[in-house]
Write a protein that holds these residues in place. Structure first.
Motif, PDB file in Angstrom:
ATOM      1  N   PRO A 152     -17.901  62.138 -76.712  1.00 51.76           N
ATOM      2  CA  PRO A 152     -16.581  62.260 -76.093  1.00 51.76           C
ATOM      3  C   PRO A 152     -16.649  63.013 -74.767  1.00 51.76           C
ATOM      4  N   GLY A 153     -15.773  62.617 -73.850  1.00 55.46           N
ATOM      5  CA  GLY A 153     -15.691  63.305 -72.565  1.00 55.46           C
ATOM      6  C   GLY A 153     -15.451  62.365 -71.409  1.00 55.46           C
ATOM      7  N   GLU A 154     -15.334  62.954 -70.201  1.00 54.44           N
ATOM      8  CA  GLU A 154     -15.180  62.191 -68.953  1.00 54.44           C
ATOM      9  C   GLU A 154     -16.554  62.115 -68.297  1.00 54.44           C
ATOM     10  N   TRP A 155     -17.012  60.896 -68.049  1.00 49.05           N
ATOM     11  CA  TRP A 155     -18.393  60.708 -67.615  1.00 49.05           C
ATOM     12  C   TRP A 155     -18.461  59.990 -66.263  1.00 49.05           C
ATOM     13  N   ALA A 156     -19.503  60.356 -65.501  1.00 48.74           N
ATOM     14  CA  ALA A 156     -19.843  59.638 -64.265  1.00 48.74           C
ATOM     15  C   ALA A 156     -21.214  59.029 -64.479  1.00 48.74           C
ATOM     16  N   LEU A 157     -21.326  57.720 -64.235  1.00 47.20           N
ATOM     17  CA  LEU A 157     -22.604  57.022 -64.411  1.00 47.20           C
ATOM     18  C   LEU A 157     -23.103  56.575 -63.046  1.00 47.20           C
ATOM     19  N   SER A 158     -24.322  56.994 -62.704  1.00 46.94           N
ATOM     20  CA  SER A 158     -24.915  56.628 -61.417  1.00 46.94           C
ATOM     21  C   SER A 158     -26.121  55.738 -61.645  1.00 46.94           C
ATOM     22  N   LEU A 159     -26.263  54.714 -60.798  1.00 42.00           N
ATOM     23  CA  LEU A 159     -27.450  53.873 -60.785  1.00 42.00           C
ATOM     24  C   LEU A 159     -28.343  54.376 -59.655  1.00 42.00           C
ATOM     25  N   GLN A 160     -29.576  54.801 -59.975  1.00 42.16           N
ATOM     26  CA  GLN A 160     -30.467  55.396 -58.989  1.00 42.16           C
ATOM     27  C   GLN A 160     -31.765  54.606 -58.896  1.00 42.16           C
ATOM     28  N   ASP A 161     -32.290  54.536 -57.688  1.00 39.45           N
ATOM     29  CA  ASP A 161     -33.551  53.817 -57.493  1.00 39.45           C
ATOM     30  C   ASP A 161     -34.717  54.713 -57.862  1.00 39.45           C
ATOM     31  N   SER A 162     -35.923  54.210 -57.627  1.00 43.51           N
ATOM     32  CA  SER A 162     -37.123  54.943 -58.034  1.00 43.51           C
ATOM     33  C   SER A 162     -37.280  56.268 -57.314  1.00 43.51           C
ATOM     34  N   GLY A 163     -36.660  56.397 -56.130  1.00 38.76           N
ATOM     35  CA  GLY A 163     -36.750  57.646 -55.387  1.00 38.76           C
ATOM     36  C   GLY A 163     -35.633  58.609 -55.697  1.00 38.76           C
ATOM     37  N   GLY A 164     -34.709  58.243 -56.624  1.00 34.65           N
ATOM     38  CA  GLY A 164     -33.615  59.132 -56.981  1.00 34.65           C
ATOM     39  C   GLY A 164     -32.375  58.933 -56.135  1.00 34.65           C
ATOM     40  N   LYS A 165     -32.354  57.891 -55.277  1.00 36.26           N
ATOM     41  CA  LYS A 165     -31.192  57.637 -54.445  1.00 36.26           C
ATOM     42  C   LYS A 165     -30.109  56.939 -55.268  1.00 36.26           C
ATOM     43  N   THR A 166     -28.874  57.425 -55.185  1.00 34.80           N
ATOM     44  CA  THR A 166     -27.759  56.821 -55.908  1.00 34.80           C
ATOM     45  C   THR A 166     -27.297  55.571 -55.168  1.00 34.80           C
ATOM     46  N   LEU A 167     -27.344  54.428 -55.864  1.00 30.86           N
ATOM     47  CA  LEU A 167     -26.940  53.154 -55.273  1.00 30.86           C
ATOM     48  C   LEU A 167     -25.467  52.830 -55.560  1.00 30.86           C
ATOM     49  N   GLU A 168     -24.960  53.274 -56.742  1.00 30.31           N
ATOM     50  CA  GLU A 168     -23.559  53.010 -57.111  1.00 30.31           C
ATOM     51  C   GLU A 168     -23.181  53.970 -58.228  1.00 30.31           C
ATOM     52  N   GLN A 169     -21.892  54.292 -58.299  1.00 25.38           N
ATOM     53  CA  GLN A 169     -21.417  55.188 -59.343  1.00 25.38           C
ATOM     54  C   GLN A 169     -20.068  54.693 -59.881  1.00 25.38           C
ATOM     55  N   VAL A 170     -19.897  54.772 -61.224  1.00 25.17           N
ATOM     56  CA  VAL A 170     -18.615  54.446 -61.861  1.00 25.17           C
ATOM     57  C   VAL A 170     -18.249  55.596 -62.788  1.00 25.17           C
ATOM     58  N   ARG A 171     -16.941  55.700 -63.069  1.00 27.73           N
ATOM     59  CA  ARG A 171     -16.465  56.734 -63.988  1.00 27.73           C
ATOM     60  C   ARG A 171     -15.805  56.081 -65.194  1.00 27.73           C
ATOM     61  N   PHE A 172     -16.051  56.667 -66.382  1.00 26.84           N
ATOM     62  CA  PHE A 172     -15.437  56.146 -67.606  1.00 26.84           C
ATOM     63  C   PHE A 172     -15.229  57.302 -68.571  1.00 26.84           C
ATOM     64  N   ALA A 173     -14.449  57.045 -69.607  1.00 26.38           N
ATOM     65  CA  ALA A 173     -14.130  58.087 -70.590  1.00 26.38           C
ATOM     66  C   ALA A 173     -14.482  57.607 -71.979  1.00 26.38           C
ATOM     67  N   VAL A 174     -14.897  58.550 -72.830  1.00 24.82           N
ATOM     68  CA  VAL A 174     -15.168  58.274 -74.247  1.00 24.82           C
ATOM     69  C   VAL A 174     -14.194  59.107 -75.069  1.00 24.82           C
ATOM     70  N   ARG A 175     -13.440  58.430 -75.957  1.00 22.11           N
ATOM     71  CA  ARG A 175     -12.453  59.100 -76.789  1.00 22.11           C
ATOM     72  C   ARG A 175     -12.902  59.074 -78.251  1.00 22.11           C
ATOM     73  N   GLY A 176     -12.559  60.128 -78.996  1.00 18.43           N
ATOM     74  CA  GLY A 176     -12.892  60.176 -80.414  1.00 18.43           C
ATOM     75  C   GLY A 176     -13.580  61.466 -80.785  1.00 18.43           C
ATOM     76  N   SER A 177     -13.847  61.606 -82.098  1.00 18.71           N
ATOM     77  CA  SER A 177     -14.522  62.814 -82.590  1.00 18.71           C
ATOM     78  C   SER A 177     -16.022  62.673 -82.430  1.00 18.71           C
ATOM     79  N   PRO A 178     -16.722  63.780 -82.170  1.00 19.33           N
ATOM     80  CA  PRO A 178     -18.190  63.712 -82.044  1.00 19.33           C
ATOM     81  C   PRO A 178     -18.812  63.115 -83.293  1.00 19.33           C
ATOM     82  N   ARG A 179     -19.790  62.209 -83.135  1.00 18.71           N
ATOM     83  CA  ARG A 179     -20.401  61.516 -84.256  1.00 18.71           C
ATOM     84  C   ARG A 179     -21.802  62.025 -84.566  1.00 18.71           C
ATOM     85  N   HIS A 180     -22.394  62.782 -83.653  1.00 17.29           N
ATOM     86  CA  HIS A 180     -23.775  63.233 -83.837  1.00 17.29           C
ATOM     87  C   HIS A 180     -24.001  64.469 -82.972  1.00 17.29           C
TER      88      HIS A 180
END
Length: 749
Positions: A712-740
């Motif tokens: 659960p939480g508000e997340w930012a997901l980045s796609l990075q190349d082999s050198g660590g450069k961020t090519l694109e980023q999206v934001r999404f949320a996960v709702r619910g009780s922790p499962r693990h």
């Protein structure tokens, strides 16, 4: 009452009693007026299949001929009720005089028990004329006896002895609601009257005089009857008294109320047939095969197949009991005529809801609607069997949030052909196909197929319609598959031999129906989802599809051969989920067993394709599908199929979509729920970077092809190349009780 008055009353009855006598009806009239309490459902060969109780106040079966009753029964009854029956003319005057004297002696204060003097003929006269019977609780005076005697003499002058004995056997009440020897024999001993032995006959004979007596009293009287028979003929095969006592204790109390009688192979079909008859004819009984026999309803069911279907379903459900499965239903339809050959509504004694008819119950369809979706897409020429569909993560905005379809095994296969997508029952390609056809056109086509239970609007079902998010009946589902078997022509089923077949209507084109049937018969195309060897494979041509609803509440298997359509549902009538029952474990084994039985003597033949179809050898590029001969609607054929080329060289995020909200599913085991990330084109030297801010910051790095156990939480997901450069980023949320346990302490940065 004084002795003088008693004798005077006896003398005066000559005149008084005769005035009450009525001319008796003929034997034929009495037999024709005999009304059984049950109706019979006959199978297509005219054999009894199910007995259906209509009159709840009495248990009375078909008229029983005297010649169809055992000699032991006849002899025991005569011994018990009327020893000189075959000699007297309706009245046993010696017994009558003794009864009168006994009654007079009792009136004078004697302690001798009075005896009866009613002959079988006198009893029958009273059964035929209500005026000759004493009301419940009313004493039988000598005047009424005299009236019965006069009526008996009149009866004997018009009927033969055999007719009198036969009518009495069919009209005499026994115990409780049971009337007539046929019902008594079936209720207490589970057999026809011609099979009764001396012990059984003696117990039944003992019940005539005192129907409500205790088991001990009945046994005592039965022993006296056997003793009399033994004195008459010591060579008779008579049981000892102890045996009679044991039989009385075991049988009589347990059978105080009549149980369901045999045959009992199709209870749900019989009730439906009765409902159909009543709706069409009111309370008028259907015709009987003979005077005095049960009214009969003629069905299309095949008795042998019906019993086999019952046995198969019961056997398989017993094997699934440990997986929380207790209910099932099955239907078999003849493709050409629409005749229903087997109708099993429940698992009977295995179920807590045996009265519920699973063939008509509403249950969620699961993947069983997919063949009709692909048939529509092929008919619209939006797809061919060789068209490629993307089986990759998909998130779509729906009315109530984001719709995220997932495959049954939680895996993604990338680009697959429509043939593979349907045969392997992949969910995401089905949703993409629904987007091609449109929800409303698919909804309307399902209605035309006969899915009358789709009572809400197309918008109500939305995209879930592709995955069977609607309630259907097994009957409608089976007949819809029969429509595919009949090259797209639909009409109703027949349950009665007297029912006219419904008018045919075209629902799908012949070409599209054939192609879908060919896909459903392709075990190679089915292999990615089910493996090459599975219970769906038959040694002859069949087309089949399974389905499982959400939370494993319903499991289906429906399919057809060149002659028959079989559909099976397995689950729980209560709606409780099954435990780890897959598509090929639940309904499919029963489906296969029925198909094997149907084609034991004549294997199903591969249908001939319509002349309008084109057969083309197709080669696939960039995907893992072997070259094959494929069927095309004329004008849609291709010879080479590959992924659409793209000019993009820089990878981009395809899933998840920006702004996506993911809800954790509490029904999925914590270790099994994974969220895949997808980039196009795939670059294995790239990686993912996940970050969560707030009071519980977290950073996780994942490989390009690695999925994630969502937290659960508000997340930012980045796609990075082999050198660590961020090519694109999206934001999404996960709702619910922790499962693990959280992954953050591992510091996978």
């Amino acid at each position: 009452m004084s002795l003088r008055r008693t004798l005077l009353t006896f003398a005066l009855c000559l005149g008084v009693g005769i005035s009450m006598a009525q001319t008796p009806p003929s034997f034929e009239t009495v037999r024709a007026a005999h009304t059984p309490s049950d109706w019979l459902l006959l199978d297509r060969q005219g054999q009894p299949l199910q007995r259906l109780r209509i009159d709840k106040g009495v248990r009375r079966l078909a008229w029983q001929r005297l010649g169809d009753t055992s000699p032991a029964l006849q002899r025991a009854l005569v011994t018990a009720e009327d020893q000189r029956f075959w000699q007297h003319g309706g009245v046993d005057w010696l017994a009558f005089a003794r009864a009168a004297l006994d009654k007079a002696g009792s009136a004078l204060g004697g302690d001798k028990a009075t005896r009866g003097a009613s002959t079988i003929s006198m009893q029958l006269a009273a059964l035929l004329n209500e005026q000759l019977r004493a009301a419940p609780g009313q004493r039988r005076d000598i005047a009424r006896k005299w009236d019965q005697a006069m009526a008996a003499r009149d009866l004997e002058s018009r009927w033969s002895k055999s007719q009198i004995f036969e009518a009495w056997l069919n009209l005499v009440p026994w115990r409780g609601e049971t009337v007539g020897i046929a019902a008594a024999s079936e209720v207490w001993f589970g057999k026809q009257p011609d099979g009764l032995d001396y012990g059984e006959a003696a117990l039944l004979a003992a019940l005539v005089r005192q129907p409500q007596a205790s088991a001990a009293r009945v046994a005592e009287r039965a022993c006296a009857i056997i003793a009399t028979l033994r004195n008459e003929d010591a060579s008779l095969p008579l049981p000892p008294c102890d045996t009679l006592k044991g039989m009385a204790v075991q049988q009589l109390p347990r059978r105080a109320l009549a149980p369901p009688l045999q045959p009992a192979a199709a209870p749900h079909a019989a009730r439906l047939a009765l409902s159909d008859w009543t709706r069409q004819h009111g309370n008028t009984a259907p015709p009987a095969l003979a005077a005095g026999s049960e009214p009969v309803l003629r069905s299309t069911l095949d008795g042998r197949l019906q019993r086999l279907a019952n046995a198969s379903l019961h056997r398989h459900l017993r094997e699934l009991r440990r997986q929380n499965v207790e209910d099932g239903a099955l239907i078999v339809i003849d493709n050409a005529s629409g005749d229903v050959l087997a109708w099993v509504g429940s698992s009977g004694n295995l179920s807590d809801a045996a009265e519920v008819d699973g063939v008509l119950a509403l249950r969620q369809a699961g993947s069983t609607l997919k063949p009709f979706l692909y048939a529509l897409a092929i008919e619209q020429q939006r797809l061919t069997a060789a068209s490629l569909i993307d089986d990759s993560p998909l998130a779509l905005t729906a009315e109530n949030g984001v719709f995220i379809p997932r495959n049954y095994d939680r895996q993604f296969r990338g680009w697959v052909s429509a043939r593979t997508a349907l045969a392997s029952s992949l969910n995401i390609p089905a949703v993409r196909t629904l987007l091609l056809t449109g929800i409303a056109p698919f909804y309307e086509r399902l209605k035309r197929l006969g899915f009358t239970t789709l009572t809400e609007s197309a918008e109500h079902y939305g995209l879930s319609l592709a995955l069977g998010g609607s309630d259907v009946r097994l009957l409608d589902l089976a007949n819809a598959y029969r429509t595919l078997a009949n090259r797209g022509m639909a009409n109703g089923v027949r349950r009665s031999r007297d029912e006219a077949p419904g008018n045919k209507r075209r629902v799908f084109s012949e070409d599209a129906s054939y192609i879908v049937g060919d896909i459903l018969s392709d075990r190679g195309a089915r292999a990615p989802g089910f493996g090459l060897e599975n219970v769906l494979a038959t040694p002859f041509w069949t087309a089949v599809k399974t389905g499982t609803s959400k939370d494993m509440r319903d499991n289906w298997c429906a399919g057809f051969s060149d002659r028959y359509t079989v559909a099976v549902w397995v689950g729980n009538a209560s709606g409780a989920p099954m435990w780890d029952v897959s598509g090929v474990q639940g309904a499919a084994p029963v489906w296969r067993e029925m198909m094997m039985a149907l084609h034991a003597d004549s294997p199903s033949r591969t249908p001939s394709p319509p002349r309008t179809l084109q057969a083309v050898q197709v080669r696939f590029t960039d995907i893992e599908e072997s070259p094959r001969r494929e069927w095309f609607i004329a004008g849609t054929e291709v010879r080479e199929v590959g992924r659409v080329a793209t000019d993009e060289t820089t990878p981009r995020i395809r899933y998840p979509a920006n702004g996506l909200i993911v809800a954790l599913d509490p029904d999925i085991p914590a270790g099994n729920e994974r969220l895949p990330f997808d980039m196009v084109p795939l670059r294995n030297d790239h990686h993912w970077q996940l970050e969560r801010g707030g009071s519980q910051p977290c950073r996780i790095a994942l490989a390009a092809n690695e999925s994630w156990a969502p937290e659960p939480g508000e997340w930012a997901l980045s796609l990075q190349d082999s050198g660590g450069k961020t090519l694109e980023q999206v934001r999404f949320a996960v709702r619910g009780s922790p499962r693990h346990a959280t992954q953050c302490p591992e510091n996978r940065n």
